[in-house]
Design an enzyme around this catalytic site. Structure first.
Site, PDB file in Angstrom:
ATOM      1  CE  LYS A  10      -3.226   7.706 -13.024  1.00 49.78           C
ATOM      2  NZ  LYS A  10      -4.517   8.331 -12.827  1.00 49.78           N
ATOM      3  CG  HIS A  20     -12.789   5.287  -7.885  1.00 54.72           C
ATOM      4  ND1 HIS A  20     -13.041   4.691  -9.092  1.00 54.72           N
ATOM      5  CD2 HIS A  20     -12.236   4.327  -7.107  1.00 54.72           C
ATOM      6  CE1 HIS A  20     -12.666   3.421  -9.056  1.00 54.72           C
ATOM      7  NE2 HIS A  20     -12.151   3.181  -7.855  1.00 54.72           N
ATOM      8  CD  GLU A  21     -10.643   4.981  -3.891  1.00 53.56           C
ATOM      9  OE1 GLU A  21     -11.154   3.908  -3.527  1.00 53.56           O
ATOM     10  OE2 GLU A  21      -9.867   5.049  -4.874  1.00 53.56           O
ATOM     11  CE1 TYR A  52     -10.036   1.187 -10.513  1.00 55.99           C
ATOM     12  CE2 TYR A  52      -8.925  -0.757 -11.374  1.00 55.99           C
ATOM     13  CZ  TYR A  52      -9.187   0.102 -10.330  1.00 55.99           C
ATOM     14  OH  TYR A  52      -8.619  -0.111  -9.107  1.00 55.99           O
ATOM     15  CG  HIS A  54     -14.780   1.281  -4.137  1.00 51.92           C
ATOM     16  ND1 HIS A  54     -15.029   0.131  -4.859  1.00 51.92           N
ATOM     17  CD2 HIS A  54     -13.640   1.810  -4.661  1.00 51.92           C
ATOM     18  CE1 HIS A  54     -14.081  -0.018  -5.780  1.00 51.92           C
ATOM     19  NE2 HIS A  54     -13.234   0.993  -5.691  1.00 51.92           N
ATOM     20  CG  ASP A  82      -2.001  -7.417  -5.523  1.00 48.43           C
ATOM     21  OD1 ASP A  82      -3.209  -7.322  -5.203  1.00 48.43           O
ATOM     22  OD2 ASP A  82      -1.071  -7.275  -4.707  1.00 48.43           O
ATOM     23  N   GLY A 118      -6.086   5.741  -4.261  1.00 52.53           N
ATOM     24  CA  GLY A 118      -6.972   5.735  -3.107  1.00 52.53           C
ATOM     25  C   GLY A 118      -7.385   4.329  -2.761  1.00 52.53           C
ATOM     26  CG  MET A 119      -7.704   0.754   0.238  1.00 52.67           C
ATOM     27  SD  MET A 119      -8.053  -0.397  -1.139  1.00 52.67           S
ATOM     28  CE  MET A 119      -9.277  -1.450  -0.370  1.00 52.67           C
ATOM     29  CD  GLU A 120     -11.995  -0.066  -2.390  1.00 50.75           C
ATOM     30  OE1 GLU A 120     -10.991   0.626  -2.683  1.00 50.75           O
ATOM     31  OE2 GLU A 120     -12.245  -1.153  -2.929  1.00 50.75           O
ATOM     32  CD  GLN A 178      -4.119  -0.889  -0.454  1.00 51.70           C
ATOM     33  OE1 GLN A 178      -4.557   0.167  -0.017  1.00 51.70           O
ATOM     34  NE2 GLN A 178      -4.913  -1.756  -1.067  1.00 51.70           N
ATOM     35  CD  GLU A 234     -11.710  -1.020  -8.086  1.00 53.66           C
ATOM     36  OE1 GLU A 234     -12.077   0.138  -8.358  1.00 53.66           O
ATOM     37  OE2 GLU A 234     -11.308  -1.344  -6.949  1.00 53.66           O
TER      38      GLU A 234
END
Ligand code: BES
Ligand code: ZN
Length: 627
Positions: A583, A320-321, A408, A324, A400, A294-296, A164, A343
Site C-alpha cells: 500500500k 480492523h483485524e 473496503y 474480522h 487477488d 494486517g491479516m486476520e 500469507q 472487508e
C-alpha cells in the site's frame, strides 16, 4: 447434504410437516442456511461439497536452508455415497505420494497446471475411505511463503518465515480444498530449527522449547485461507488474560506498549457484536517486509510493524483485524466475488470499534479518510469500471485483483447508509443476529441481500427506496446517496490549510491538537503544485521528512515527488528499502515512473529494495518499475 435439505425446507416455505419433525430433532436446527449447491467458486478445483474434508492433521518440517516445507497433510473426509475421488488444490507443489489410512498407496494424478489456480490433485477413493494422507514438499515459488534472511529481520541473527494464505495461496503450502466456503478444523505438528518459535492461527505456545517441535490445535472450523504459520526468533508479552503480543525481542517492548489496549479492544468489540468466539486474541508483529497491513489469522492477527508509531495512532488496523473475528472468520465470503462481505463489514466494524473507544469525532475522521480513498480509487479505475462494483465477477482472473479499496470503502459506506436509514439500534440488532445465525458458515452476496430484506428492510418500504441496494452492490462508481459525514476536526484542519496555502506560515499553523489522522488529512490534501518554499517551511517546522508515522511519511513522500521536493528523497529511499507494505510502495513507485528522472530513481531504488519485498509484491512492483 444436510445443508441443502435444510435449505429446501426453508425454500418450500418453512415448516412443512416433514421439516418440522426434523426441527424437533435437536441436532438439526431449521434456520436460513445457505444451500451449498447454490454457488460456484471458480477459484478452486476442489470438491468439498461431495467429500466433506472435515479435519486436517498437518505434520511438517520447516527447512530454512532449502527454503522448503515438507511433510504430510492428513485429511479426514466424509464422502457422500458413490463419490469416487477427492480433489484438492495445489500450486507449484511437489506431491511425493498419497496413502490411505492403512498405509496402502492411493492412485492419484495431478491435473494440468493453470497459472492462477494451480493443479488439481485427484485422489481415488475406495468405498470405505475416510482419510487420505498427502506427502508433499513446497517448491521455490510457493507464493504464500516469505523466507527472510537474518538481515531482513529486526534482530539480524535468525531467519524468519511467515505465510500469507489469502486469497488462494494456502494451496502453495498445503494441498487443500482452497475455497473460502470449505471449512475444517486442524491440528499440526511443526518441526523448526532449534532456538526458533513457531506460531499458527491456532492454540499457540508462549515460549520456545528445546527440541523445536511445536503442536497446534484449531478446534473451530475455518476456511483454508485462514491457516497461517510463522517461524522466527519470537517472544511473547501478555497484555491481559486473553490477549498478548508476539514479536522479535528487538521490538517486543515497543510492540507491547503500542498494543497494550488490545485487551480492552476485544471487550469493546464484544459489546458491539456479541461474544468473541475464538478463545485467545494475540497479535504477531512481523518484520517490516510484510506485504500488507494486517491479516486476520484466527486467534493470531499478523501485523505490519509500520503501525508502531509510538502513540497508538495507527491501532485502528488492529481494530480492523480483530473485527474480522466476526466478519470474515465467523461469517465468511463464500467466494472471492463476495469479498466485500468480508472487508466492507470489517471496515464498518473497525470504525465502530474506534468510535466506541475514541469518540464520534475520531470515527468521523476515519470515515472521511475512507471517503477520500474511495474517491481516489474510483477516479483511478474509472467510474464505469466493473472493478468499482461491490459484487465483482472474478471468473478467470486472479482473485487477488479484487483486493482494491472498493470492497473496503464502498462496502463500509453502504453499511453506514443502511445504519443511517434504519437507525443504529435496529441495525445493530440485525447485525448481532446475522452473525449469530450464520456463525461458522459462508455467505454469498445474494443470500445476504435476501436476508437483509427479510429481516430488516421489509419492515419499511421507504427504506429500500432510500438506499438503492442494486446501485450500491451491482452498480459502478460512487452512488449519489453516499453517506458523507460532516467532521468538525477535519473542517478545522481545512481552515488552517487554506490559510497556509493563501500565504500563511507553517509556524502559524495551530497543530497542537492534531493527531495522526489530522496530519494524514492535511498532508494528503495539500495541493500538488505547492511551492518548494512552502514544502521547506513545513519541513523546517514539523520535520515531516523524518516522520515516525508511516502513514504520514508515505503521504509526505508522495507530495515530495509531486512537488519535486528533493530534500525528502533520501528518507524516502530508506523507507522504500525497509518497508515491504505494498500500500505504501505502489503509489510512490507509480509516481516516480511518471517522469524521466523519477524513472531513473525508481529503478535505482528498486534494484536495492526488491530482495526485501514479498514475492507477490515483487511481481506487482516489477509491473510498475521494470515492465
Ligand atoms: N484480509 C485483509 C488482507 C488481505 C486481503 C490479504 C486480500 C490478501 C488478500 C486484511 O484484513 C486487511 O484488510 N488488511 C488491510 C488493513 C487495513 C484495511 C486496516 C491492509 O493490509 O492494508
Ligand atoms: Zn480486512
Amino acid at each position: 447434504m444436510k445443508k441443502s435439505i435444510l435449505a429446501i425446507c426453508f425454500i418450500t416455505s418453512l415448516l412443512t410437516t416433514s421439516c418440522q419433525n426434523k426441527s424437533e430433532d435437536k441436532e438439526i436446527e431449521i434456520q436460513e442456511t445457505i444451500d451449498n449447491s447454490e454457488y460456484t467458486d471458480w477459484h478452486s478445483y476442489s470438491n468439498p461439497k461431495e467429500t466433506n474434508p472435515e479435519h486436517l492433521s498437518l505434520d511438517i518440517a520447516v527447512d530454512f536452508d532449502k527454503q522448503q516445507i515438507s511433510g504430510v497433510a492428513k485429511w479426514k473426509i466424509n464422502p457422500e455415497k458413490g463419490v469416487d475421488k477427492v480433489i484438492l488444490d495445489t500450486r507449484n507443489m511437489q506431491i511425493d505420494s498419497v496413502l490411505y489410512a492403512d498405509g496402502n498407496r492411493a492412485n492419484y494424478a495431478l491435473g494440468e497446471a493453470d497459472e492462477i489456480l494451480g493443479a488439481a490433485l485427484h485422489v481415488s477413493l475406495l468405498p470405505e475411505t475416510k482419510e487420505i494422507n498427502v506427502y508433499y514438499k513446497t517448491l521455490e515459488d510457493a507464493t504464500a511463503l516469505q523466507w527472510l534472511e537474518p538481515s531482513q529481520t529486526f534482530g539480524k541473527k535468525a531467519p524468519f518465515l511467515y505465510t500469507q494464505s489469502e486469497s488462494i495461496h494456502v494451496r502453495t503450502w498445503i494441498p487443500s480444498p482452497d475455497s473460502p466456503g470449505a471449512r475444517f478444523t486442524y491440528d499440526a505438528t511443526v518441526k523448526v530449527p532449534e532456538g526458533l518459535l513457531a506460531l499458527m492461527s491456532a492454540e499457540n505456545p508462549q515460549e520456545k522449547n528445546e527440541n523445536g517441535v511445536y503442536t497446534f490445535q484449531m478446534n473451530e472450523k475455518i476456511p483454508g485461507y485462514l491457516v497461517a504459520l510463522a517461524v522466527g526468533d519470537i517472544e511473547f508479552s501478555a497484555v491481559d488474560e486473553r490477549t498478548g503480543v508476539y514479536a522479535e525481542p528487538a521490538i517486543l517492548e515497543m510492540s507491547a506498549k503500542e498494543l497494550d489496549g488490545i485487551g480492552k479492544m476485544v471487550n469493546t468489540a464484544e459489546s458491539l457484536y456479541g461474544k468473541y468466539r475464538w478463545g485467545r486474541y494475540d497479535v504477531l508483529m512481523l518484520p517490516s517486509g510484510f506485504p500488507i497491513g494486517g491479516m486476520e489469522n484466527p486467534r493470531l492477527t499478523f501485523a505490519t510493524p509500520t503501525i508502531l508509531a509510538g502513540d497508538k495512532s495507527l491501532t485502528n488496523l488492529i481494530a480492523h483485524e480483530l473485527a474480522h473475528s466476526w466478519s470474515g472468520n465467523l461469517v465468511t465470503n463464500a467466494t472471492w466475488n463476495d469479498f466485500w462481505l468480508n472487508e466492507g463489514f470489517t471496515t464498518y466494524f473497525e470504525h465502530r470499534i474506534m468510535e466506541a473507544e475514541r469518540g464520534e469525532d475520531y470515527a468521523a475522521m476515519l470515515w472521511n479518510l475512507s471517503e477520500r480513498t474511495l474517491r481516489g480509487a474510483v477516479e483511478d479505475m474509472g467510474a464505469d469500471s466493473p472493478s468499482s462494483q461491490l459484487y465483482v465477477d472474478l471468473k478467470n482472473q486472479d482473485p487477488d485483483l479484487g483486493f482494491t479499496d472498493i470492497p473496503y470503502e464502498k462496502g463500509s459506506a453502504f453499511l453506514m447508509l443502511i445504519e443511517q436509514t434504519v437507525g443504529r439500534k435496529k441495525w445493530d440488532n440485525f447485525l448481532i443476529n446475522y452473525f449469530d445465525e450464520h456463525a461458522f458458515q459462508s455467505m454469498t452476496t445474494d443470500y445476504f441481500l435476501d436476508y437483509l430484506d427479510k429481516n430488516l428492510l421489509s419492515e419499511n418500504e421507504e427504506w429500500k427506496k432510500t438506499i438503492h441496494i442494486d446501485t450500491w452492490v451491482f452498480g459502478t462508481g460512487i452512488p449519489e446517496n453516499y453517506p458523507h459525514l460532516e467532521n468538525p476536526l477535519f473542517q478545522a484542519v481545512d481552515k488552517q490549510m487554506e490559510a497556509f496555502i493563501q500565504g500563511g506560515k507553517a509556524a502559524d499553523l495551530k497543530t497542537d491538537s492534531w493527531g495522526a489522522q489530522e496530519w494524514m488529512h492535511f498532508v494528503g490534501d495539500l495541493p500538488t503544485n505547492l511551492s518548494i518554499e512552502k514544502m521547506e517551511d513545513l519541513d523546517a517546522v514539523f520535520d515531516l521528512t523524518n516522520s515516525k508515522n508511516s502513514e504520514i511519511a508515505d503521504l509526505w513522500y508522495l507530495l515530495a515527488l509531486r512537488t519535486n521536493y528533493e530534500v525528502a528523497y533520501p528518507a524516502m529511499k530508506e523507507f522504500l528499502y525497509v518497508t515491504g507494505r505494498e500500500k505504501f510502495l505502489d503509489p510512490l513507485y507509480t509516481e516516480m515512473m511518471k517522469t524521466e528522472n523519477g524513472k531513473k530513481m525508481a529503478k535505482e531504488i528498486y534494484e536495492i529494495a526488491r530482495p526485501n519485498y514479498h514475492p507477490l509484491t515483487q511481481k506487482a512492483m516489477d509491473k510498475i518499475v521494470i515492465e
